[in-house]
Design an enzyme around this catalytic site. Sequence first.
Site, short mmCIF file in Angstrom:
data_model
loop_
_atom_site.label_atom_id
_atom_site.label_comp_id
_atom_site.label_asym_id
_atom_site.label_seq_id
_atom_site.Cartn_x
_atom_site.Cartn_y
_atom_site.Cartn_z
N MET A 25 42.85 36.24 37.47
CA MET A 25 41.57 36.46 36.79
C MET A 25 41.50 35.58 35.54
O MET A 25 42.41 35.59 34.72
CB MET A 25 41.41 37.93 36.38
CG MET A 25 41.17 38.91 37.51
SD MET A 25 39.73 38.53 38.53
CE MET A 25 38.38 38.66 37.33
N MET A 58 33.32 47.25 42.47
CA MET A 58 33.68 47.87 41.18
C MET A 58 33.33 49.36 41.22
O MET A 58 32.25 49.72 41.68
CB MET A 58 32.89 47.22 40.05
CG MET A 58 33.10 45.72 39.95
SD MET A 58 32.09 45.05 38.63
CE MET A 58 32.52 43.32 38.73
N ASP A 87 32.56 41.39 45.01
CA ASP A 87 33.18 42.13 43.91
C ASP A 87 32.86 43.62 44.01
O ASP A 87 31.73 44.04 43.76
CB ASP A 87 32.66 41.61 42.57
CG ASP A 87 33.24 40.27 42.22
OD1 ASP A 87 34.48 40.12 42.24
OD2 ASP A 87 32.46 39.34 41.90
N SER A 102 30.28 34.18 44.16
CA SER A 102 30.32 35.63 43.95
C SER A 102 28.91 36.22 44.01
O SER A 102 28.06 35.90 43.16
CB SER A 102 30.94 35.95 42.59
OG SER A 102 30.72 37.31 42.31
N ASP A 118 38.96 33.26 39.10
CA ASP A 118 37.72 34.02 39.13
C ASP A 118 37.27 34.38 37.71
O ASP A 118 37.96 35.13 37.02
CB ASP A 118 37.98 35.30 39.97
CG ASP A 118 36.77 36.19 40.12
OD1 ASP A 118 35.67 35.78 39.72
OD2 ASP A 118 36.93 37.31 40.65
N MET A 122 38.05 45.90 42.65
CA MET A 122 38.33 46.32 41.27
C MET A 122 38.10 47.82 41.22
O MET A 122 37.11 48.31 40.66
CB MET A 122 37.40 45.57 40.31
CG MET A 122 37.81 44.12 40.12
SD MET A 122 36.48 43.12 39.41
CE MET A 122 35.58 42.74 40.89
N HIS A 161 32.45 35.71 48.01
CA HIS A 161 33.25 36.60 47.16
C HIS A 161 32.46 37.88 46.91
O HIS A 161 31.34 37.85 46.41
CB HIS A 161 33.57 35.88 45.85
CG HIS A 161 34.56 36.59 45.00
ND1 HIS A 161 35.92 36.55 45.23
CD2 HIS A 161 34.39 37.36 43.90
CE1 HIS A 161 36.55 37.26 44.31
NE2 HIS A 161 35.63 37.77 43.48
N HIS A 203 37.09 41.48 46.75
CA HIS A 203 37.88 41.67 45.54
C HIS A 203 37.70 43.11 45.07
O HIS A 203 36.64 43.47 44.55
CB HIS A 203 37.39 40.65 44.49
CG HIS A 203 38.03 40.77 43.16
ND1 HIS A 203 37.52 40.13 42.04
CD2 HIS A 203 39.14 41.44 42.73
CE1 HIS A 203 38.29 40.41 40.99
NE2 HIS A 203 39.27 41.19 41.39
C1 DX5 Z 1 34.32 39.62 37.43
C2 DX5 Z 1 34.20 39.25 38.89
C3 DX5 Z 1 33.79 37.85 39.15
C4 DX5 Z 1 32.43 37.46 38.64
C5 DX5 Z 1 32.39 35.97 38.45
O1 DX5 Z 1 34.91 40.87 37.33
O2 DX5 Z 1 35.45 39.46 39.54
O3 DX5 Z 1 33.90 37.55 40.54
O4 DX5 Z 1 31.40 37.83 39.50
O5 DX5 Z 1 31.17 35.63 37.89
P1 DX5 Z 1 30.98 34.37 36.92
O6 DX5 Z 1 31.30 33.15 37.75
O7 DX5 Z 1 29.56 34.46 36.55
O8 DX5 Z 1 31.94 34.52 35.79
ZN ZN Z 2 35.81 38.72 41.64
#
Ligand code: DX5
Ligand code: ZN
Length: 223
Positions: free
Chosen positions: A136, A36, A34, A7, A174, A67, A32, A65
Amino acid sequence: MTFVSPSVLACDFSHLADEVLKMEAAGADYLHLDVMDGHFVPNISFGPGVISSIRKVSRLLFDVHLMISDPGKYLDSFIRAGADIITIHAESNGDIGEMIDYIKEHDVRVGLAISPGTSYDVVMPYLDKLDMVLVMTVEPGFGGQKMIPETLDKCRVLRREITKRGLTTNIEVDGGINADNVWLCSSNGANVIVAGSAIFGSNKPRAVISKMKSECELHPFAG
Ligand code: DX5
Ligand code: ZN
């Protein structure tokens, strides 16, 4: 087959391209990403502009991903940015079935994510259409949290159902995953492993990725 998806949320954004290339060299299977929006989750990361920039430097499989509260409004932007997999959250607004169909019509793989408090039941009606289910293992929003092991029970139920229906759907996990606890994920049926801090936080990312894969092979789905 296990796939590791680092990620980028945990990377050094002042050297984004180098960080991505480092993951490619370290044996990552996916990347990955993320996204947000500060609304679906209490954090803001990056959007399609950043993804299309790194698309120019990497051939890794982009595992996006989302969010965000209204993914339907932005699907075109992420498709255009070069996403290979788009995962939307079951808890987001809009018609989940329509969004799944829309992503598939554009020849992009599709995933459906469930947060820790959401039951696997919500995935079942869509399972046949999905390339991936994202379970998750932390509350979405931030990297560096501790894994909630109870969430893995959902992977077991989903893996059994996927086998029962004769599907090949991937199960991604994740949040809070590292080389020491990844075996819990594989033995519960997950086969796509996201890890941010465990990989980017190490000065030997290749060793971490390869240990994660071998741990998964050593601890296959226990049924
Ligand atoms: C959290 C994200 C994850 C996060 C994982 O909302 O979706 O992808 O970056 O990071 P670690 O492995 O540090 O928990
Ligand atoms: Zn993620």
